[in-house]
Design a protein around this motif. Structure first.
Motif, PDB file in Angstrom:
ATOM      1  N   ALA A  88       7.751   0.714   5.011  1.00 46.99           N
ATOM      2  CA  ALA A  88       7.146   0.211   3.778  1.00 46.99           C
ATOM      3  C   ALA A  88       5.701   0.694   3.723  1.00 46.99           C
ATOM      4  O   ALA A  88       5.097   0.983   4.751  1.00 46.99           O
ATOM      5  N   THR A  89       5.166   0.766   2.502  1.00 46.67           N
ATOM      6  CA  THR A  89       3.832   1.341   2.300  1.00 46.67           C
ATOM      7  C   THR A  89       2.993   0.416   1.434  1.00 46.67           C
ATOM      8  O   THR A  89       3.503  -0.217   0.513  1.00 46.67           O
ATOM      9  N   CYS A  90       1.690   0.387   1.726  1.00 45.41           N
ATOM     10  CA  CYS A  90       0.740  -0.250   0.825  1.00 45.41           C
ATOM     11  C   CYS A  90       0.116   0.841  -0.026  1.00 45.41           C
ATOM     12  O   CYS A  90      -0.663   1.642   0.481  1.00 45.41           O
ATOM     13  N   HIS A  91       0.450   0.912  -1.294  1.00 47.34           N
ATOM     14  CA  HIS A  91      -0.119   1.948  -2.159  1.00 47.34           C
ATOM     15  C   HIS A  91      -1.536   1.556  -2.557  1.00 47.34           C
ATOM     16  O   HIS A  91      -1.817   0.391  -2.817  1.00 47.34           O
ATOM     17  N   GLN A  92      -2.400   2.558  -2.623  1.00 51.91           N
ATOM     18  CA  GLN A  92      -3.802   2.275  -2.947  1.00 51.91           C
ATOM     19  C   GLN A  92      -4.040   2.276  -4.454  1.00 51.91           C
ATOM     20  O   GLN A  92      -4.990   1.660  -4.926  1.00 51.91           O
ATOM     21  N   SER A  93      -3.218   2.989  -5.212  1.00 48.46           N
ATOM     22  CA  SER A  93      -3.435   2.998  -6.664  1.00 48.46           C
ATOM     23  C   SER A  93      -2.102   3.113  -7.393  1.00 48.46           C
ATOM     24  O   SER A  93      -1.107   3.574  -6.832  1.00 48.46           O
ATOM     25  N   LEU A  99      -2.768  -4.186  -5.610  1.00 51.31           N
ATOM     26  CA  LEU A  99      -1.580  -3.418  -5.259  1.00 51.31           C
ATOM     27  C   LEU A  99      -1.471  -3.208  -3.746  1.00 51.31           C
ATOM     28  O   LEU A  99      -0.386  -3.289  -3.168  1.00 51.31           O
ATOM     29  N   ASN A 100      -2.619  -2.971  -3.093  1.00 54.30           N
ATOM     30  CA  ASN A 100      -2.529  -2.663  -1.662  1.00 54.30           C
ATOM     31  C   ASN A 100      -2.358  -3.901  -0.783  1.00 54.30           C
ATOM     32  O   ASN A 100      -2.455  -3.817   0.441  1.00 54.30           O
ATOM     33  N   ASN A 101      -2.094  -5.018  -1.398  1.00 53.44           N
ATOM     34  CA  ASN A 101      -1.720  -6.192  -0.617  1.00 53.44           C
ATOM     35  C   ASN A 101      -0.227  -6.517  -0.755  1.00 53.44           C
ATOM     36  O   ASN A 101       0.208  -7.645  -0.521  1.00 53.44           O
ATOM     37  N   ILE A 102       0.520  -5.504  -1.150  1.00 52.24           N
ATOM     38  CA  ILE A 102       1.976  -5.628  -1.181  1.00 52.24           C
ATOM     39  C   ILE A 102       2.574  -4.467  -0.402  1.00 52.24           C
ATOM     40  O   ILE A 102       2.183  -3.314  -0.594  1.00 52.24           O
ATOM     41  N   MET A 103       3.510  -4.778   0.473  1.00 52.59           N
ATOM     42  CA  MET A 103       4.230  -3.710   1.154  1.00 52.59           C
ATOM     43  C   MET A 103       5.404  -3.329   0.256  1.00 52.59           C
ATOM     44  O   MET A 103       6.182  -4.196  -0.148  1.00 52.59           O
ATOM     45  N   MET A 104       5.500  -2.034  -0.053  1.00 48.50           N
ATOM     46  CA  MET A 104       6.594  -1.572  -0.920  1.00 48.50           C
ATOM     47  C   MET A 104       7.553  -0.699  -0.130  1.00 48.50           C
ATOM     48  O   MET A 104       7.115   0.160   0.651  1.00 48.50           O
ATOM     49  N   ASP A 105       8.824  -0.911  -0.364  1.00 50.68           N
ATOM     50  CA  ASP A 105       9.848  -0.200   0.381  1.00 50.68           C
ATOM     51  C   ASP A 105       9.702   1.316   0.175  1.00 50.68           C
ATOM     52  O   ASP A 105       9.558   1.774  -0.959  1.00 50.68           O
ATOM     53  N   ASN A 106       9.753   2.063   1.266  1.00 49.32           N
ATOM     54  CA  ASN A 106       9.553   3.515   1.173  1.00 49.32           C
ATOM     55  C   ASN A 106      10.630   4.211   0.355  1.00 49.32           C
ATOM     56  O   ASN A 106      10.376   5.252  -0.246  1.00 49.32           O
ATOM     57  N   GLU A 107      11.823   3.660   0.338  1.00 49.11           N
ATOM     58  CA  GLU A 107      12.890   4.328  -0.409  1.00 49.11           C
ATOM     59  C   GLU A 107      12.991   3.847  -1.857  1.00 49.11           C
ATOM     60  O   GLU A 107      13.124   4.635  -2.779  1.00 49.11           O
ATOM     61  N   THR A 108      12.888   2.521  -2.055  1.00 50.45           N
ATOM     62  CA  THR A 108      13.160   1.983  -3.392  1.00 50.45           C
ATOM     63  C   THR A 108      11.896   1.668  -4.196  1.00 50.45           C
ATOM     64  O   THR A 108      11.984   1.385  -5.388  1.00 50.45           O
ATOM     65  N   ASP A 109      10.709   1.685  -3.561  1.00 49.97           N
ATOM     66  CA  ASP A 109       9.455   1.270  -4.216  1.00 49.97           C
ATOM     67  C   ASP A 109       9.410  -0.224  -4.535  1.00 49.97           C
ATOM     68  O   ASP A 109       8.457  -0.707  -5.151  1.00 49.97           O
ATOM     69  N   GLU A 110      10.429  -0.947  -4.153  1.00 44.88           N
ATOM     70  CA  GLU A 110      10.424  -2.377  -4.424  1.00 44.88           C
ATOM     71  C   GLU A 110       9.339  -3.077  -3.599  1.00 44.88           C
ATOM     72  O   GLU A 110       9.144  -2.753  -2.429  1.00 44.88           O
ATOM     73  N   GLY A 111       8.668  -4.047  -4.224  1.00 42.53           N
ATOM     74  CA  GLY A 111       7.683  -4.839  -3.479  1.00 42.53           C
ATOM     75  C   GLY A 111       8.435  -5.800  -2.589  1.00 42.53           C
ATOM     76  O   GLY A 111       9.076  -6.716  -3.079  1.00 42.53           O
ATOM     77  N   ILE A 112       8.355  -5.589  -1.272  1.00 49.60           N
ATOM     78  CA  ILE A 112       9.165  -6.447  -0.407  1.00 49.60           C
ATOM     79  C   ILE A 112       8.388  -7.594   0.200  1.00 49.60           C
ATOM     80  O   ILE A 112       8.936  -8.643   0.449  1.00 49.60           O
ATOM     81  N   CYS A 113       7.075  -7.401   0.408  1.00 49.68           N
ATOM     82  CA  CYS A 113       6.338  -8.472   1.092  1.00 49.68           C
ATOM     83  C   CYS A 113       4.893  -8.533   0.599  1.00 49.68           C
ATOM     84  O   CYS A 113       4.190  -7.527   0.568  1.00 49.68           O
ATOM     85  N   VAL A 114       4.465  -9.723   0.224  1.00 49.97           N
ATOM     86  CA  VAL A 114       3.065  -9.959  -0.123  1.00 49.97           C
ATOM     87  C   VAL A 114       2.313 -10.208   1.184  1.00 49.97           C
ATOM     88  O   VAL A 114       2.715 -11.062   1.978  1.00 49.97           O
ATOM     89  N   ILE A 115       1.254  -9.443   1.408  1.00 46.41           N
ATOM     90  CA  ILE A 115       0.469  -9.620   2.646  1.00 46.41           C
ATOM     91  C   ILE A 115      -0.958 -10.076   2.309  1.00 46.41           C
ATOM     92  O   ILE A 115      -1.236 -10.434   1.179  1.00 46.41           O
ATOM     93  N   ASP A 116      -1.815 -10.044   3.292  1.00 51.71           N
ATOM     94  CA  ASP A 116      -3.238 -10.381   3.126  1.00 51.71           C
ATOM     95  C   ASP A 116      -3.413 -11.807   2.567  1.00 51.71           C
ATOM     96  O   ASP A 116      -3.925 -11.991   1.454  1.00 51.71           O
ATOM     97  N   LEU A 117      -3.009 -12.767   3.362  1.00 56.91           N
ATOM     98  CA  LEU A 117      -2.976 -14.156   2.895  1.00 56.91           C
ATOM     99  C   LEU A 117      -4.256 -14.939   3.216  1.00 56.91           C
ATOM    100  O   LEU A 117      -4.278 -16.165   3.132  1.00 56.91           O
ATOM    101  N   ASP A 118      -5.332 -14.237   3.557  1.00 54.87           N
ATOM    102  CA  ASP A 118      -6.578 -14.918   3.943  1.00 54.87           C
ATOM    103  C   ASP A 118      -7.165 -15.774   2.833  1.00 54.87           C
ATOM    104  O   ASP A 118      -7.803 -16.787   3.091  1.00 54.87           O
ATOM    105  N   THR A 119      -6.977 -15.325   1.595  1.00 58.95           N
ATOM    106  CA  THR A 119      -7.574 -16.056   0.475  1.00 58.95           C
ATOM    107  C   THR A 119      -6.584 -17.000  -0.200  1.00 58.95           C
ATOM    108  O   THR A 119      -6.845 -17.479  -1.302  1.00 58.95           O
ATOM    109  N   VAL A 120      -5.454 -17.249   0.455  1.00 61.29           N
ATOM    110  CA  VAL A 120      -4.510 -18.240  -0.082  1.00 61.29           C
ATOM    111  C   VAL A 120      -5.212 -19.597  -0.145  1.00 61.29           C
ATOM    112  O   VAL A 120      -5.812 -20.035   0.832  1.00 61.29           O
TER     113      VAL A 120
END
Ligand code: ADP
Ligand code: MG
Ligand code: MG
Length: 367
Positions: A120-125, A223-244
């Motif tokens: 999975a990838t965190c896209h920057q833009s 955008l870069n706080n979501i891991m997106m599946d490398n094959e499907t581009d689907e957002g699979i996991c919300v990360i960076d929960l420090d400001t929850v």
């Protein structure tokens, strides 16, 4: 380049296998993030995320980690109930050998570790519009799974983060003090925010009166706080929960539109390039409501377009406040940088005011 990771830190956590090496990882600007690699006898090598929490920004690392533990435990339960893979769809904290979630090293830094989400990838833009829609779905899904979380039990990791009433008070104080002697240069800008002071009370008052529910908010819905599946581009996991934190869903939605649906950079000097793109607004709204729509109240839905304006207003006012105070909070790279930033936000606010009716129509289309 960051310093070497000491054995002390690697040994503190319940990692599987023999430590091979660590490397700085990702493009985060807040925490110091590393990937740490381990060799195992009978299984393939494994890596983990190791992060030093930025305690300049987050002064209560214990409260912060309790928030993350609470929210990810809740998500894990929901994901399991729905037959998903919790190790891929939410962050999983790796405990220390003595059963804690934070390790304080001999220099007083606080470390935590996560299971590494692979493939999975965190896209920057947003280089493809589908990424924006998929980000919206991921944040909407996050909101939906946390709709029954007791938000009032969360710690406020940054006090009053989106309290627009307090933000207005700080702004007016900065105008009155005029520390940097700049108030006379920006009379028009000051007036713009004063003219909209009533907007600042809408959400804060509605939460206080119980007209808007207190919810788990992410507060950094980039955008870069979501891991997106490398094959499907689907957002699979919300990360960076420090400001929850406890807050309104409107804060996350509004801020996503503020920076995600703008046609220009936050510090663009040519204001003719700055506007709120209705197509991008629609892309985000469609994705967000497809996931979170059924868990929102009628009042929340009614205020979605307004929230985009409110969060943009807040952000612009913070830039102007910092400009008046002499640029002490936001890092600047040129003279009047904060004023340029303030003006892009004002332009966006004005544009959103023009497009408010269109935004309502779009929201109605997707509820
Ligand atoms: P910051 O607050 O500094 O942005 P993040 O928690 O967003 O810190 O992490 C920085 C980067 O590290 C992310 O953008 C992502 O690339 C990577 N990262 C964080 N957590 C994980 C994880 N569990 N699995 C894989 N990569 C991760
Ligand atoms: Mg991040
Ligand atoms: Mg962060």
């Amino acid at each position: 380049m960051l310093e070497m990771i000491k054995n002390e830190i690697v040994n503190a956590f319940l990692f599987d296998g023999d430590f091979i090496y660590a490397e700085p990882f990702g493009c985060g600007h807040i925490n110091a993030t590393y990937a740490v690699y381990f060799r195992r006898e009978t299984k393939p090598p494994v890596r983990y995320i190791l992060q030093a929490v930025n305690t300049t920004i987050f002064t209560d690392p214990q409260g912060l980690i309790e928030n993350i533990q609470g929210v990810t435990s809740h998500l894990r339960k929901k994901i399991l109930e729905q037959g998903g893979d919790p190790q891929r769809e939410t962050l999983t904290l790796i405990p220390t050998r003595d059963g804690k979630l934070l390790y304080e090293d001999s220099e007083g830094r606080f470390w935590r570790s996560y299971h590494f989400i692979e493939n999975a990838t965190c896209h920057q833009s947003v280089d493809r519009p589908v990424l924006f829609t998929n980000a919206a779905k991921a944040f909407g899904h996050f909101q939906k799974l946390l709709a029954d979380y007791p938000a009032d039990t969360l710690h406020e990791t940054i006090a009053g983060f989106h309290n627009t009433v307090d933000r207005y008070a700080l702004f007016e104080k900065a105008v009155a003090e005029d520390k940097a002697g700049r108030a006379a240069l920006v009379e028009k800008e000051i007036q713009f925010f004063l003219d909209r002071k009533a907007d600042g009370t809408v959400v804060v008052d509605a939460i206080a009166k119980g007209q808007l529910p207190l919810r788990v908010t992410h507060n950094d819905t980039k955008l870069n706080n979501i891991m997106m599946d490398n094959e499907t581009d689907e957002g699979i996991c919300v990360i960076d929960l420090d400001t929850v934190m406890p807050g309104s869903v409107l804060y996350d939605f509004g801020d996503s539109i503020r920076f995600g649906a703008s046609t220009a950079d936050e510090d663009e000097q040519d204001l003719s390039l700055v506007s709120m793109d209705l197509e991008l607004f629609e892309a985000y709204t469609a994705g967000f409501l497809s996931e979170a729509g059924s868990s929102l109240t009628a009042e929340e839905i009614r205020l979605l377009p307004f929230s985009a304006k409110l969060l943009t207003l807040e952000c612009g006012m913070r830039f102007l406040t910092d400009y008046l105070n002499g640029d002490t909070y936001f890092r600047i790279h040129r003279e009047h940088h904060n004023l340029d930033r303030c003006r892009t936000q004002m332009k966006l606010v004005a544009d959103m005011e023009h497009k408010m009716e269109d935004m309502h129509k779009i929201v109605e289309k997707y509820v």
